[in-house]
Scaffold this active site. Structure first.
Site, PDB file in Angstrom:
ATOM      1  N   HIS A   1      30.342  55.938 -26.177  1.00  0.00           N
ATOM      2  CA  HIS A   1      31.110  55.027 -25.540  1.00  0.00           C
ATOM      3  C   HIS A   1      32.042  54.485 -26.594  1.00  0.00           C
ATOM      4  O   HIS A   1      31.475  54.004 -27.442  1.00  0.00           O
ATOM      5  CB  HIS A   1      30.647  54.050 -24.493  1.00  0.00           C
ATOM      6  CG  HIS A   1      29.645  54.463 -23.237  1.00  0.00           C
ATOM      7  ND1 HIS A   1      28.514  54.880 -23.565  1.00  0.00           N
ATOM      8  CD2 HIS A   1      30.068  54.308 -22.016  1.00  0.00           C
ATOM      9  CE1 HIS A   1      27.851  55.284 -22.493  1.00  0.00           C
ATOM     10  NE2 HIS A   1      28.816  54.919 -21.566  1.00  0.00           N
TER      11      HIS A   1
ATOM     12  N   ASP B   1      29.881  51.684 -28.058  1.00  0.00           N
ATOM     13  CA  ASP B   1      28.758  52.059 -28.584  1.00  0.00           C
ATOM     14  C   ASP B   1      28.918  51.913 -30.275  1.00  0.00           C
ATOM     15  O   ASP B   1      28.247  51.733 -30.971  1.00  0.00           O
ATOM     16  CB  ASP B   1      28.143  53.422 -28.555  1.00  0.00           C
ATOM     17  CG  ASP B   1      27.846  53.563 -26.997  1.00  0.00           C
ATOM     18  OD1 ASP B   1      27.838  52.637 -26.194  1.00  0.00           O
ATOM     19  OD2 ASP B   1      27.900  54.751 -26.736  1.00  0.00           O
TER      20      ASP B   1
ATOM     21  N   GLU C   1      31.216  61.691 -13.534  1.00  0.00           N
ATOM     22  CA  GLU C   1      30.139  61.852 -13.623  1.00  0.00           C
ATOM     23  C   GLU C   1      29.354  61.153 -12.181  1.00  0.00           C
ATOM     24  O   GLU C   1      29.726  59.951 -12.090  1.00  0.00           O
ATOM     25  CB  GLU C   1      29.266  61.123 -14.738  1.00  0.00           C
ATOM     26  CG  GLU C   1      27.906  61.350 -15.053  1.00  0.00           C
ATOM     27  CD  GLU C   1      27.476  60.787 -16.140  1.00  0.00           C
ATOM     28  OE1 GLU C   1      28.078  61.031 -17.216  1.00  0.00           O
ATOM     29  OE2 GLU C   1      26.283  60.251 -16.172  1.00  0.00           O
TER      30      GLU C   1
HETATM   31  C1  XUL Z   1      24.530  55.860 -16.827  1.00  0.00           C
HETATM   32  C2  XUL Z   1      25.092  57.216 -17.456  1.00  0.00           C
HETATM   33  C3  XUL Z   1      26.339  57.108 -18.391  1.00  0.00           C
HETATM   34  C4  XUL Z   1      27.136  57.856 -18.510  1.00  0.00           C
HETATM   35  C5  XUL Z   1      28.481  57.653 -19.481  1.00  0.00           C
HETATM   36  O1  XUL Z   1      23.661  56.237 -15.933  1.00  0.00           O
HETATM   37  O2  XUL Z   1      24.685  58.262 -17.205  1.00  0.00           O
HETATM   38  O3  XUL Z   1      25.663  56.802 -19.792  1.00  0.00           O
HETATM   39  O4  XUL Z   1      26.763  59.131 -18.896  1.00  0.00           O
HETATM   40  O5  XUL Z   1      28.988  56.384 -19.345  1.00  0.00           O
HETATM   41 CO    CO Z   2      24.977  60.015 -17.825  1.00  0.00          CO
END
Ligand code: XUL
Ligand code: CO
Length: 436
Positions: A101, A104, A232
């Protein structure tokens, strides 16, 4: 240059007989399975937020990790040390990819301008380290969920000013991902959901989320950035209900908002189980609908109701995951990103190696079992036989749309009670266990 993992040298493949815990017993990066090296099958990636940054705080206490790269008081000095430790870890482990991210890698400052400057500076270092080591960026993303401004969501926030802030951050995270030649970009809707419907305009929030994604699609095109976008799915946590609940609700969202050409799914095992699906189910759903993109590899805990993000070690799961990934043609832009963290008591930096080695070996065993199953066409033969009736005149007339209700009545009156067959589940489960 300071070494952050002095007790660990490059992790090598030593084979199943090895007693060396810091070696691979099954993952041999150069071994060819079904025409591709293992390294190319998996495209293993390390998650920056967990492996480098997660101090493993829980609701009852602060983090337990004391990392040598976290020492000091200057946030950018810490960020640079962390980046160097990261590349030492990636290369010693032999993972070809990483994911991050924006926040991060570059700590958030008091203003967006300063945060952006920090991101520019840290990505210069990341680029130099990528060039030195050959490690690549699997995907980048933006953290639109930690800062309190995002407490009511980012793209789905009731305030357009918060939406604008989120979009500005996405723009810069896309720039950073392009600079680092990232192969993908992930949208995980961290707080894109609701706590209560009593104060929520769901329809409007969903429209806004789609607007954010369309803006990102347009910007990517404008800057000539060729990378794959993913969303996601996750059903809950941090919000009570997340809109990207599971693979099928994401699929419906992408279709409704004309985004099917632009996004695939990044499926996380533990998110699937939180949605009361198996990981296998989520992969199969995405594969069958042409939206299987990438994987966040981890596992949950059957006894706990939250996202425990543990390293994957269950061979049943890894076999069925690799079987499904192979069935749908394997990864292209995607890969296996270990979105997983060590347990709160595993405080040694060396534990990070044991965790990743275990996950990589578990997937290597899964790949080998799955490839033998595919070579022997075990499930394919069973499924083909089970659906053989659809290749008959009757089946074809239904599938191609020429048959009507009247035809069905005519057929049934002429042929009477249909023959039914055993689904043979136990027989098939026993065969599967022989491969694992
Ligand atoms: C949170 C998660 C995140 C995503 C990226 O549950 O999986 O870390 O993968 O934002
Ligand atoms: Co994730």
């Amino acid at each position: 240059m300071k070494e952050f993992f002095p007790g660990v040298s490059k992790i090598e493949y030593e084979g199943p007989g090895s007693k060396n815990p810091l070696s691979f017993k099954h993952y041999n990066p150069t071994e060819v399975v079904m025409g591709k090296t293992m390294a190319d099958h998996f495209r293993f990636s390390v998650a920056y937020w967990h492996t480098l940054k997660n101090q493993c705080a829980d609701p009852f206490g602060p983090g337990t990790m004391r990392r040598p790269w976290d020492e000091g008081s200057d946030p950018m000095e810490i960020a640079e040390n962390t980046m160097r430790a990261a590349f030492e870890f990636f290369t010693k482990l032999g993972a070809g990819f990483y994911c991050f991210h924006d926040l991060d890698i570059a700590p958030e400052a008091d203003t967006l301008e300063e945060t952006n400057r920090r991101l520019d500076r840290i990505t210069d270092l990341a680029l130099a380290l990528q060039n030195d080591t050959g490690v690549k960026l699997l995907w980048g993303t933006s953290n639109l969920f930690s800062n309190r401004r995002f407490m009511s969501g980012a793209g789905t926030n009731p305030s357009p000013a918060v939406f604008a802030y989120a979009a500005a951050q996405v723009k810069r995270a896309l720039d950073a991902t392009q600079k680092l030649a990232g192969e993908g970009y992930v949208f995980w809707g961290g707080r894109e959901g609701y706590e209560t419907l009593l104060n929520t305009d769901m329809g409007r929030e969903l429209d806004h989320l789609a607007r954010l994604l369309h803006m990102a699609v347009d910007y990517k095109k404008k800057i000539g950035f060729d990378c794959q976008f993913y969303i996601e799915p996750k059903p809950k946590e941090p919000t009570k209900h997340q809109y990207d609940f599971d693979a099928s609700s994401c699929h419906a969202f992408l279709q409704k908002y004309d985004l099917m050409d632009h996004l695939k799914l990044n499926l996380e095992a533990n998110h699937g189980t939180l949605a009361m699906h198996t990981f296998h189910h989520e992969l199969e759903y995405a594969g069958a609908n042409g939206i299987l993109g990438s994987v966040d590899a981890n596992r949950g805990d059957l006894m706990l109701g939250w996202d425990t993000d543990q390293f994957p070690v269950d061979l049943y799961d890894t076999t069925l995951a690799m079987y499904t990934i192979l069935k749908y043609g394997g990864f292209t832009t995607g890969g296996l990103n270990f979105d997983a963290h060590v347990r709160r008591q595993s405080i040694d930096p060396e534990d990070l190696f044991h965790a990743h080695i275990g996950g990589m070996d578990a997937f290597a065993r899964g790949l080998k079992a799955a490839s033998r199953m595919i070579e022997d066409q075990v499930l394919e033969t069973i499924i083909k036989d089970r659906y053989a009736g659809w290749d008959s005149e009757l089946g074809r007339s239904i599938e191609d749309g020429t048959a009507s209700l009247e035809c069905m009545e005519q057929y049934t009156l002429e042929n009477g009670e249909p023959e039914i067959k055993s689904g043979r589940q136990e027989y098939i489960e026993n065969i599967l266990n022989e491969y694992i």
